[in-house]
Design a protein around this motif. Sequence first.
Motif, PDB file in Angstrom:
ATOM      1  N   UNK A  35     -10.990  15.485   8.028  1.00  0.00           N
ATOM      2  CA  UNK A  35     -10.113  14.327   7.949  1.00  0.00           C
ATOM      3  C   UNK A  35     -10.413  13.572   6.660  1.00  0.00           C
ATOM      4  N   UNK A  36      -9.458  12.748   6.238  1.00  0.00           N
ATOM      5  CA  UNK A  36      -9.677  11.888   5.080  1.00  0.00           C
ATOM      6  C   UNK A  36     -10.394  10.623   5.544  1.00  0.00           C
ATOM      7  N   UNK A  37     -11.114   9.975   4.624  1.00  0.00           N
ATOM      8  CA  UNK A  37     -11.815   8.733   4.947  1.00  0.00           C
ATOM      9  C   UNK A  37     -11.311   7.629   4.014  1.00  0.00           C
ATOM     10  N   UNK A  38     -10.904   6.513   4.604  1.00  0.00           N
ATOM     11  CA  UNK A  38     -10.325   5.403   3.850  1.00  0.00           C
ATOM     12  C   UNK A  38     -11.080   4.119   4.157  1.00  0.00           C
ATOM     13  N   UNK A  39     -11.045   3.184   3.236  1.00  0.00           N
ATOM     14  CA  UNK A  39     -11.714   1.903   3.455  1.00  0.00           C
ATOM     15  C   UNK A  39     -10.796   0.768   3.025  1.00  0.00           C
ATOM     16  N   UNK A  40     -10.161   0.124   4.020  1.00  0.00           N
ATOM     17  CA  UNK A  40      -9.230  -0.969   3.711  1.00  0.00           C
ATOM     18  C   UNK A  40      -9.922  -2.330   3.712  1.00  0.00           C
ATOM     19  N   UNK A  41     -11.235  -2.325   3.849  1.00  0.00           N
ATOM     20  CA  UNK A  41     -12.027  -3.571   3.851  1.00  0.00           C
ATOM     21  C   UNK A  41     -11.397  -4.607   4.788  1.00  0.00           C
ATOM     22  N   UNK A  42     -11.135  -5.813   4.288  1.00  0.00           N
ATOM     23  CA  UNK A  42     -10.645  -6.860   5.197  1.00  0.00           C
ATOM     24  C   UNK A  42      -9.135  -6.772   5.430  1.00  0.00           C
ATOM     25  N   UNK A  43      -8.462  -5.848   4.726  1.00  0.00           N
ATOM     26  CA  UNK A  43      -7.005  -5.769   4.873  1.00  0.00           C
ATOM     27  C   UNK A  43      -6.599  -4.994   6.126  1.00  0.00           C
ATOM     28  N   UNK A  44      -5.369  -5.237   6.558  1.00  0.00           N
ATOM     29  CA  UNK A  44      -4.813  -4.472   7.672  1.00  0.00           C
ATOM     30  C   UNK A  44      -4.294  -3.130   7.149  1.00  0.00           C
ATOM     31  N   UNK A  45      -4.269  -2.126   8.041  1.00  0.00           N
ATOM     32  CA  UNK A  45      -3.742  -0.804   7.718  1.00  0.00           C
ATOM     33  C   UNK A  45      -2.325  -0.689   8.281  1.00  0.00           C
ATOM     34  N   UNK A  46      -1.405  -0.163   7.490  1.00  0.00           N
ATOM     35  CA  UNK A  46      -0.017  -0.008   7.912  1.00  0.00           C
ATOM     36  C   UNK A  46       0.302   1.484   7.886  1.00  0.00           C
ATOM     37  N   UNK A  47       0.909   2.021   8.948  1.00  0.00           N
ATOM     38  CA  UNK A  47       1.136   3.467   9.084  1.00  0.00           C
ATOM     39  C   UNK A  47       2.571   3.772   9.486  1.00  0.00           C
ATOM     40  N   UNK A  48       3.197   4.717   8.797  1.00  0.00           N
ATOM     41  CA  UNK A  48       4.552   5.131   9.148  1.00  0.00           C
ATOM     42  C   UNK A  48       4.712   6.631   8.946  1.00  0.00           C
ATOM     43  N   UNK A  49       5.620   7.235   9.691  1.00  0.00           N
ATOM     44  CA  UNK A  49       5.770   8.688   9.592  1.00  0.00           C
ATOM     45  C   UNK A  49       7.227   9.107   9.720  1.00  0.00           C
ATOM     46  N   UNK A  50       7.600  10.182   9.035  1.00  0.00           N
ATOM     47  CA  UNK A  50       8.977  10.679   9.040  1.00  0.00           C
ATOM     48  C   UNK A  50       8.986  12.195   8.945  1.00  0.00           C
ATOM     49  N   UNK A  51       9.998  12.782   9.531  1.00  0.00           N
ATOM     50  CA  UNK A  51      10.143  14.230   9.560  1.00  0.00           C
ATOM     51  C   UNK A  51      11.477  14.582   8.915  1.00  0.00           C
ATOM     52  N   UNK A  52      11.470  15.470   7.901  1.00  0.00           N
ATOM     53  CA  UNK A  52      12.716  15.894   7.254  1.00  0.00           C
ATOM     54  C   UNK A  52      12.945  17.380   7.521  1.00  0.00           C
ATOM     55  N   UNK A  53      14.087  17.717   8.067  1.00  0.00           N
ATOM     56  CA  UNK A  53      14.369  19.084   8.496  1.00  0.00           C
ATOM     57  C   UNK A  53      15.533  19.661   7.694  1.00  0.00           C
ATOM     58  N   UNK A  54      15.333  20.872   7.166  1.00  0.00           N
ATOM     59  CA  UNK A  54      16.417  21.547   6.435  1.00  0.00           C
ATOM     60  C   UNK A  54      17.610  21.756   7.363  1.00  0.00           C
ATOM     61  N   UNK A  55      18.788  21.507   6.844  1.00  0.00           N
ATOM     62  CA  UNK A  55      19.993  21.687   7.651  1.00  0.00           C
ATOM     63  C   UNK A  55      20.334  20.460   8.479  1.00  0.00           C
ATOM     64  N   UNK A  69       6.641   1.486   4.334  1.00  0.00           N
ATOM     65  CA  UNK A  69       5.460   0.636   4.110  1.00  0.00           C
ATOM     66  C   UNK A  69       5.892  -0.645   3.368  1.00  0.00           C
ATOM     67  N   UNK A  70       6.763  -0.477   2.346  1.00  0.00           N
ATOM     68  CA  UNK A  70       7.278  -1.632   1.602  1.00  0.00           C
ATOM     69  C   UNK A  70       8.017  -2.586   2.540  1.00  0.00           C
ATOM     70  N   UNK A  71       8.689  -2.017   3.560  1.00  0.00           N
ATOM     71  CA  UNK A  71       9.472  -2.820   4.499  1.00  0.00           C
ATOM     72  C   UNK A  71       8.594  -3.660   5.421  1.00  0.00           C
ATOM     73  N   UNK A  72       7.273  -3.450   5.386  1.00  0.00           N
ATOM     74  CA  UNK A  72       6.336  -4.318   6.120  1.00  0.00           C
ATOM     75  C   UNK A  72       5.779  -5.368   5.157  1.00  0.00           C
TER      76      UNK A  72
END
Lengths: 350, 350
Positions: B43-63, B88-91
């Motif tokens: 897994x990746x390791x991240x450090x956002x310190x005192x900030x909040x983490x924002x997460x979003x996901x999308x799926x793009x399918x051919x056709x 993410x910008x929309x948050x």
Amino acid sequence: MLENKDQSKTSLSQLGEFGLINHITKNFSIQQQSTIKAIGDDAAVLDFKSKKTVVSTDLLVEGVHFDLSYMPLKHLGYKAVVVNVSDICAMNATPTQVTVSIAVSNRFPLEAIEELYEGIRLACDFYKVDLIGGDTTSSTTGLLISVTALGEATEEEITYRSGAQENDLLVVTGDIGSAYMGLQVLEREKQVFLVNPQNQPNLEDYSYIIERQLKPEARNDIKELLQKLDVKPTSMIDISDGISSEIMHICKASNVGCNLYEDKLPLDPQLINVCEEFNLDSTTIAINGGEDYELLFTVSMNDFEKIKGNPHLSIIGHITAEKEGIHLITRENTKLPLKARGWNALNEEE
Amino acid sequence: MLENKDQSKTSLSQLGEFGLINHITKNFSIQQQSTIKAIGDDAAVLDFKSKKTVVSTDLLVEGVHFDLSYMPLKHLGYKAVVVNVSDICAMNATPTQVTVSIAVSNRFPLEAIEELYEGIRLACDFYKVDLIGGDTTSSTTGLLISVTALGEATEEEITYRSGAQENDLLVVTGDIGSAYMGLQVLEREKQVFLVNPQNQPNLEDYSYIIERQLKPEARNDIKELLQKLDVKPTSMIDISDGISSEIMHICKASNVGCNLYEDKLPLDPQLINVCEEFNLDSTTIAINGGEDYELLFTVSMNDFEKIKGNPHLSIIGHITAEKEGIHLITRENTKLPLKARGWNALNEEE
């Protein structure tokens, strides 16, 4: 069963995307303090405070990673969460959240998607991870599941593949090889069924290894166990492709070699019996079979007394200098170079 | 062009999964301080310190979400990152990392995957987000891309859909409707091409709207712009399904109503010309066409002086009490109930 020929079933197009998301996520609850906002905005908001964030992602594709003819949808949903939670555990971190996206063809009625999400919900409940987002979309064929898992850990807890040192002990949790042989039994029964659909399989003698394949569990208990034993692992990885492949990853990342002892490999008695029945060498299966989702890690030799005899842990080898290479020491004390074939390669050979 | 019939191209099976991941990610660099460990472990390791983490996901399918007959793979890779960065910008957060997983059939040679990842790399560079993980796997048909984006923001900065207040101003960035009409032009040219492959389309008059479809940009400049103007948005969303659908989301989440003014909608002159050519009402296109990836947000009426006349921002309406409903005020001063049809619905009607 899964095809939407039954007019009493609900078609996905009746609900629409937003209706579907609302419908399938309404039974999910939030259990983690770090989840500030889950589903319902452009993105989820999390607060890991002073801890590090750990992120992993996996894609499961119908016809490549699973076969719905013997994998019930509920089990598939459960397993999709487990394989990602396992990656977080393999960083010696605590899993906290998942996002789940699915692409699904119209041949699946709503009731099938409900089954899938029931399995996802059960896994979220069991591992105390929150579903915080996802995407549902149509596919032209089949089912595809994309899961991203997040976890948290302090800087000191996080364990990379790269920390193994010469003379460290190589340790594995649980037993290995069973998930692979469970798949072999299921595939054999599928062939039997195709020849004679009236045949009722008796799978009692295979219950453990089939469960290892269909309902694997991630070792989210090991982080706490090692803390209680006051043992800090030096490197860690989870067993998805097979222990031989995972040993290679640790050795490559840590610039070390390894001796793995055949007589130390933890094999379930049922696995040994089934390997005999299939006329397969159980050691080959144990070191190359994948999908056990056990953890493989190294600890300092000084920790030997703390872990020896622990029923969850088996010491199966030790780390050597890089130049000594990576070997399997057989029961006859022969030293064989270890090859990472992985379970896909194994499949192709048969 | 994409089919792997050319023997000089490299087949994916020659590389294997690990080889492919190493090969396609070797040109990616790390730009974010919060990225501790990117690709290469469980897994990746991240450090956002005192900030909040924002997460979003999308799926793009051919056709379903893209058509490779007019969407170059490099643009597709770029767009797959953009649509997630936009969430993410929309948050009102700052995008920092992405994971990208792909399922791809063997009909794609390595060179096609390289094109796709070149687009992903360009977007990562442009938006300064780090590629921290992913999965590559085979699919039985077509191409599928799953992206998860992470971002960071302070608690005060994070802006939900639910904060709009009565009398707030409704503001949109850039212009709207162009991405949808760009798609209409591309689909028309595809039909022409199918009838007469010798025909060379002249797309000069459509360059802006086609670029809005093929190479949309996320508004990662708006968070900073609003900070400089000393304006704190009360609610925010990005325009993926169409402004009319997004207004509904804000109103529903905030329990408010809204008046949207037809004469205030920011339309590009090229969009107006093309709508005339296609004999379509430009207002209908502007409010229902999707994929513009502009930001829609609300600000207090007290901030009017700070934002009026800003070339990036258009005030297009105001928030009302919930019981007053959601309306479009036409140029003739007629009040029409706004319907969220979304661009998919729009497609079906034509």
